[in-house]
Design an enzyme around this catalytic site. Structure first.
Site, PDB file in Angstrom:
ATOM      1  N   ASP A 175       0.911  -1.139   0.000  1.00 16.99           N
ATOM      2  CA  ASP A 175       0.000   0.000   0.000  1.00 16.99           C
ATOM      3  C   ASP A 175       0.951   1.188   0.000  1.00 16.99           C
ATOM      4  OD1 ASP A 175      -1.400   2.258   0.827  1.00 16.99           O
ATOM      5  OD2 ASP A 175      -2.907   1.045   1.835  1.00 16.99           O
ATOM      6  N   HIS A 176       1.097   1.839  -1.155  1.00 14.92           N
ATOM      7  CA  HIS A 176       2.209   2.797  -1.276  1.00 14.92           C
ATOM      8  C   HIS A 176       2.079   3.986  -0.317  1.00 14.92           C
ATOM      9  CE1 HIS A 176      -0.563   4.910  -4.031  1.00 14.92           C
ATOM     10  NE2 HIS A 176       0.173   5.982  -3.846  1.00 14.92           N
ATOM     11  N   HIS A 215      -5.512   3.035   1.524  1.00 17.48           N
ATOM     12  CA  HIS A 215      -4.712   4.224   1.866  1.00 17.48           C
ATOM     13  C   HIS A 215      -5.303   5.002   3.046  1.00 17.48           C
ATOM     14  CE1 HIS A 215      -3.009   3.196  -1.878  1.00 17.48           C
ATOM     15  NE2 HIS A 215      -3.690   3.978  -2.672  1.00 17.48           N
TER      16      HIS A 215
HETATM   17  C1  BG6 Z   1      -4.108   4.437  -6.117  1.00 16.66           C
HETATM   18  C2  BG6 Z   1      -5.529   4.515  -6.635  1.00 16.66           C
HETATM   19  O1  BG6 Z   1      -3.968   3.367  -5.226  1.00 16.66           O
HETATM   20  O2  BG6 Z   1      -3.807   5.652  -5.447  1.00 16.66           O
HETATM   21  C3  BG6 Z   1      -5.682   5.704  -7.561  1.00 16.66           C
HETATM   22  O3  BG6 Z   1      -5.836   3.324  -7.322  1.00 16.66           O
HETATM   23  C4  BG6 Z   1      -5.230   6.973  -6.874  1.00 16.66           C
HETATM   24  O4  BG6 Z   1      -7.016   5.830  -8.018  1.00 16.66           O
HETATM   25  C5  BG6 Z   1      -3.851   6.807  -6.267  1.00 16.66           C
HETATM   26  O5  BG6 Z   1      -5.218   7.984  -7.842  1.00 16.66           O
HETATM   27  C6  BG6 Z   1      -3.475   7.996  -5.416  1.00 16.66           C
HETATM   28  O6  BG6 Z   1      -2.129   7.883  -5.056  1.00 16.66           O
HETATM   29  P1  BG6 Z   1      -1.240   9.181  -4.864  1.00 16.66           P
HETATM   30  O7  BG6 Z   1       0.045   8.686  -4.313  1.00 16.66           O
HETATM   31  O8  BG6 Z   1      -1.101   9.821  -6.204  1.00 16.66           O
HETATM   32  O9  BG6 Z   1      -2.005  10.056  -3.927  1.00 16.66           O
END
Ligand code: BG6
Length: 498
Positions: A193-194, A256
């Protein structure tokens, strides 16, 4: 620096994630010499020669890295192999096996192998089963002598990295977990989960536990409520086919946003170990109360024009906006609402967590400042962009009277440390997986807890036929979302806008 070579097998190597995140992350890790050598086995369905694939990666890298070190790139290219193959085809796995064996032979050692699932989730099951059937999941074979010594080379030499979404609801998440755990042991599984890899999310723990002033007030005695916003200004873009089957709640809340909530609300871990930190985070997820009044506690919205986007069903009821109120049933957070809101096509892209403190209390009838004359202190943790922290304070207005006015105290990462020092989440997570540190990865019990909540909401929506509110792109979402928080006597807040 870790000079040992590794084999990184990436499924879905011609996909978006590879181009935008994984290639830049690998390049930077090699450039900084955090990793000695990566033998990349790229698996994709496109018909490409090795040289076509290398050009494709180079072009992707150019978009993300200002100046490519050409000497380093030549070395990286030498270590790239491209396998054109279908994920269900045994030949794909036979080709991987040959490359893996070649690397073992070249080093006369068992080279650690990492399997990265960067494909759309529909392929996870097939790939996992094929990894098991082909024996690739077993890694190097442990000899009898090693077995007697209690060593298991297979486990130590093989890891699986898997991207969210982990399932589409509770039951699919459980079957995926069942399959994963029938093939790999928990210490081999890295669920990505980045958001957990974002420097600013990790800084929440530093802020709270490395400063004596915050933790004592990080509770229901002092905090009125917490807000978490994950706003995006873009629409669904080219991801319509995926997004329309998912929606905001599954796409970013289940993972997230709940992970950010967990990091914010967790107790201090008993030790600075991966297990203790994950235990503390997951305890929060297990204590979020189920939403029993979906109508009163959530808002669903869809931006105007969504139905005209590419690959979206013309009568789609998928939400592109979500707002919800959650309670964490622990003594620390007794009665403190956590308001979450997220959406596509909102006014700006910003992710922020804000803690809204209670106003000063009057003693008896005596009020130095009446509650109406002061605003709440708000601690805003800006996750992105313009990463930083702000604290809203009331200060005396200059002059002879005693009137107070709100002002902001601000800390900005870029100003304090320079704008390029923070590793990107995928650099951090890739390196942690290679080092065997699972702190920043999701765990099966946490995933189960968050899917239970989300599935409860999805079922309630279906049961009550919850309405889908419409909103204009470039706004902060449907009007109903403002009404929703206002009925609790509160308002949406962003430190970056205040
Ligand atoms: C991803 C979702 O996990 O996270 C996307 O699938 C979303 O829809 C993205 O845009 C948001 O990540 P970040 O790091 O750009 O806020």
């Amino acid at each position: 620096m870790n000079s040992s070579p590794i084999i990184l097998v990436i499924f879905g190597a011609t996909g978006d994630l590879m181009q935008r995140k994984l290639v830049p992350a690998m390049y930077r890790l090699l450039k900084r010499k955090d990793i000695g050598r990566i033998h990349l086995v790229a698996v994709g369905r496109r018909s490409l020669s090795k040289s076509d694939f290398c050009t494709f990666l180079y072009d992707a890298l150019k978009k993300n890295v200002l100046q490519i070190d050409e000497i380093l790139w030549k070395q990286i290219e030498e270590d790239i192999s491209y396998i054109e193959g279908h994920f269900e085809d045994e030949k794909t796995y036979a080709a991987i096996k040959i490359l893996v064996a070649k690397a073992d032979d070249a080093y006369k050692a068992c080279v650690p192998r990492y399997f990265y699932l960067a494909t759309p989730p529909v392929h996870y099951e097939t790939i996992l089963k094929k990894l098991a059937e082909s024996g690739l999941s077993e890694g190097c074979v442990t000899s009898n002598i090693q077995q007697k010594r209690g060593e298991n080379i297979g486990i130590n030499s093989t890891k699986i990295l898997i991207e969210k979404p982990f399932g589409n609801d509770l039951s699919t998440a459980r079957s995926l977990e069942k399959l994963l755990s029938s093939i790999f042991q928990e210490q081999q599984i890295y669920r990505i989960d980045h958001y957990l890899g974002k420097e600013t999310v990790q800084n929440i723990l530093a802020l709270r536990f490395a400063n004596g002033i915050f933790d004592p007030t990080w509770n229901s005695e002092f905090i009125d409520h917490v807000q978490i916003a994950l706003a995006e200004s873009d629409g669904v873009g080219d991801r319509g086919a995926f997004y329309d089957g998912v929606g905001a709640l599954r796409d970013v809340v289940q993972n997230h946003m709940f992970e950010m909530l967990a990091v914010t609300a967790m107790e201090q871990p008993h030790a600075f170990t991966a297990d203790s930190i994950r235990d503390a985070r997951i305890e929060v997820l297990k204590h979020i109360l189920p939403v029993d009044d979906a109508m009163g506690q959530t808002v669903r919205g869809q931006y105007q024009g969504y139905l005209l986007e590419k690959q979206i069903a013309r009568d789609s009821k998928t939400e592109t906006f979500f707002a919800g109120k959650f309670l964490v049933d622990t003594p620390r957070w007794n009665g403190v609402p956590f308001y979450l809101r997220t959406g596509k096509k909102l006014k700006t892209k910003v992710t922020e967590i804000s803690l809204h403190y209670k106003k000063p209390v009057c003693t008896g009838d005596v009020c130095f400042f009446r509650p109406d004359d002061v605003m709440r202190n708000v601690l805003s943790l800006r996750i992105q962009p313009d990463e930083g922290i702000t604290l809203r304070l009331m200060v005396k207005e200059p002059g002879f009277g005693m009137r107070v006015t709100p002002t902001k105290m601000e800390f900005c990462y870029a100003q304090a440390f320079g704008s390029t020092v923070s590793p990107e989440p995928y650099e951090r997570l890739l390196l942690d997986a290679l080092r065997g540190d699972q702190t920043l990865f999701a765990r099966t019990d946490g995933i189960d807890a968050s899917w239970s909540l989300v599935t409860g909401i999805l079922n309630a929506w279906e049961f009550s036929n919850q309405s889908l509110c419409s909103y204009k792109g470039g706004t902060w979402g449907p009007k109903e979302s403002d009404d929703f928080i206002q009925k609790d006597g509160r308002a949406w807040f962003l430190g970056s806008e205040a």
